[in-house]
Design an enzyme around this catalytic site. Structure first.
Site, PDB file in Angstrom:
ATOM      1  N   CYS A   1      83.713  63.801-125.719  1.00  0.00           N
ATOM      2  CA  CYS A   1      84.040  62.400-126.027  1.00  0.00           C
ATOM      3  C   CYS A   1      84.691  62.270-127.402  1.00  0.00           C
ATOM      4  O   CYS A   1      85.654  61.525-127.567  1.00  0.00           O
ATOM      5  CB  CYS A   1      82.784  61.526-126.052  1.00  0.00           C
ATOM      6  SG  CYS A   1      81.575  61.843-124.781  1.00  0.00           S
ATOM      7  N   ASP A   2      84.143  62.942-128.381  1.00  0.00           N
ATOM      8  CA  ASP A   2      84.494  62.620-129.773  1.00  0.00           C
ATOM      9  C   ASP A   2      85.205  63.736-130.534  1.00  0.00           C
ATOM     10  O   ASP A   2      85.617  63.534-131.681  1.00  0.00           O
ATOM     11  CB  ASP A   2      83.208  62.251-130.542  1.00  0.00           C
ATOM     12  CG  ASP A   2      82.550  61.002-129.958  1.00  0.00           C
ATOM     13  OD1 ASP A   2      83.285  60.129-129.475  1.00  0.00           O
ATOM     14  OD2 ASP A   2      81.317  60.922-129.974  1.00  0.00           O
TER      15      ASP A   2
ATOM     16  N   CYS B   1      78.410  64.434-128.120  1.00  0.00           N
ATOM     17  CA  CYS B   1      79.353  64.719-127.038  1.00  0.00           C
ATOM     18  C   CYS B   1      80.709  65.141-127.590  1.00  0.00           C
ATOM     19  O   CYS B   1      81.505  64.300-128.015  1.00  0.00           O
ATOM     20  CB  CYS B   1      79.500  63.480-126.150  1.00  0.00           C
ATOM     21  SG  CYS B   1      80.726  63.673-124.850  1.00  0.00           S
TER      22      CYS B   1
END
Ligand code: NAP
Length: 309
Positions: A137-138, A134
């Site tokens: 997300c990261d 992701c």
């Protein structure tokens, strides 16, 4: 005689817990089956910086504990067991959990989707600490770093393009020459000067010891020749699969198996609602999943007013 609950929620990501919170506050006394590994995909995310209300960010597992505590506070009964199957051919619905059968007038399914992983050698030791599925997300943890993205579909193009906001270099590794992605997404990636390409390569092995990711051992899918690619992180973007196997074929889905909404958040079976990544092929964010859990709980409340018996 087994109690017939007003509502059973299956799944414990942000959608499930938010449904539990709203349904609890609506005095529906819901039971939520969280699964043995409760918390969903966010348990694999280090820091969540894009969920409103956490200006300093919050660790994924910590946020899931907070959502769980909030749902519990309002009377949602959370059980850490997996649902093996359901029978939704008649009401009350039957929910099979090991040898137990639970009964409910309505259901909310929030079992999510899981990113498909490559299962290359050493993948498990780097999951969440070097290898992610992701970028939203990261990605920000790889500022000024070099990363690779694996895949040749729209997800891979989108993740790679997004990652160029942070990373100094993004290399797309795809197992063949042709891309599956749409023309517009392909062009956007091709025109991006920070994106490099490694076509006709697959990942054989991840390099580095636990906590010290160093890159990948690639293998040329045409010649079989291996080469090392050093990088700071890797994003696997080879698709997601919704977690619906416990449903059999009782609910209508799209061609990829995602549940379909028929009326608001209600699925093809009246009384069965769904929200979060198990219906969502587009947004897949914690905040959108939470929103859909809220919507489903409100829809259940209204539906039960007319269909409680
Ligand atoms: P996808 O279209 O199924 O593409 C998956 C890619 O991963 C393919 O290129 C495939 O290679 C590769 N792949 C699959 N298994 C692999 C393996 N074991 N090893 C190496 N490579 C592997 O999945 P997606 O990109 O997640 O897209 C899913 C759907 O969402 C699509 O309909 C897409 O258009 C849509 N989507 C849209 C947007 C957008 O419009 N903004 C963004 C993301 C996704 P092959 O090509 O060789 O099979």
């Amino acid at each position: 005689m087994t109690e017939v609950k007003d509502l059973i929620i299956i799944g414990s990501g942000p959608a499930g817990y938010t449904a539990g919170l709203y349904a609890g506050r609506a005095m529906l006394n819901p039971t939520l089956f969280a699964g043995f590994a409760s918390g969903g995909q966010l348990m694999l995310t280090s820091d969540i910086e894009n969920f409103p209300g956490y200006p300093e960010g919050i660790a994924g597992p910590e946020m899931m504990l907070e959502l769980r505590a909030q749902a519990t506070r309002f009377g949602c009964d959370i059980i850490d067991k997996n649902v093996d199957s359901v029978d939704i051919s008649e009401r009350p619905f039957k929910i099979n959990v090991g040898k137990e059968v639970h009964l409910a007038k309505s259901l909310i399914i929030t079992t999510g989707a899981e990113a498909i992983w490559l299962d290359a050698i050493n993948e498990n030791i780097h999951k969440g600490r070097g290898i992610s599925t992701c970028a939203t997300c990261d990605g920000a943890f790889f500022r000024d770093k070099e990363v690779i993205v694996i895949g040749g579909g729209d997800s891979a193009m989108e993740e790679a393009t997004f990652l160029t906001r942070f990373c100094s270099k993004v290399t797309i590794v795809h197992r063949r020459e042709g891309l599956r992605s749409s023309q517009i997404m392909t062009n956007r990636a091709r025109e991006n000067p920070k994106i490099a390409w490694k076509l006709n390569f697959s990942i054989k092995e991840w390099l580095g010891s636990e906590g010290n990711f160093e890159g990948a051992l690639l293998v040329n899918t045409g010649t079989g020749v291996e080469e090392k690619l050093a990088c700071d992180g890797a994003f696997i973007a080879i698709g997601h699969k919704p977690m619906t196997s416990f449903l059999g074929s009782q609910l209508e889905t799209d061609e990829s198996g995602y549940l379909l909404w028929k009326e608001n958040t209600m699925t093809s079976v009246p009384g069965v609602f769904a929200g979060g990544d198990v219906v969502d092929t587009r947004y897949r964010q914690a905040i959108t999943a939470a929103s859909m859990g809220c919507m489903a709980a409100i829809d259940v409340e209204k539906w039960l007013e007319d269909n409680r018996h």
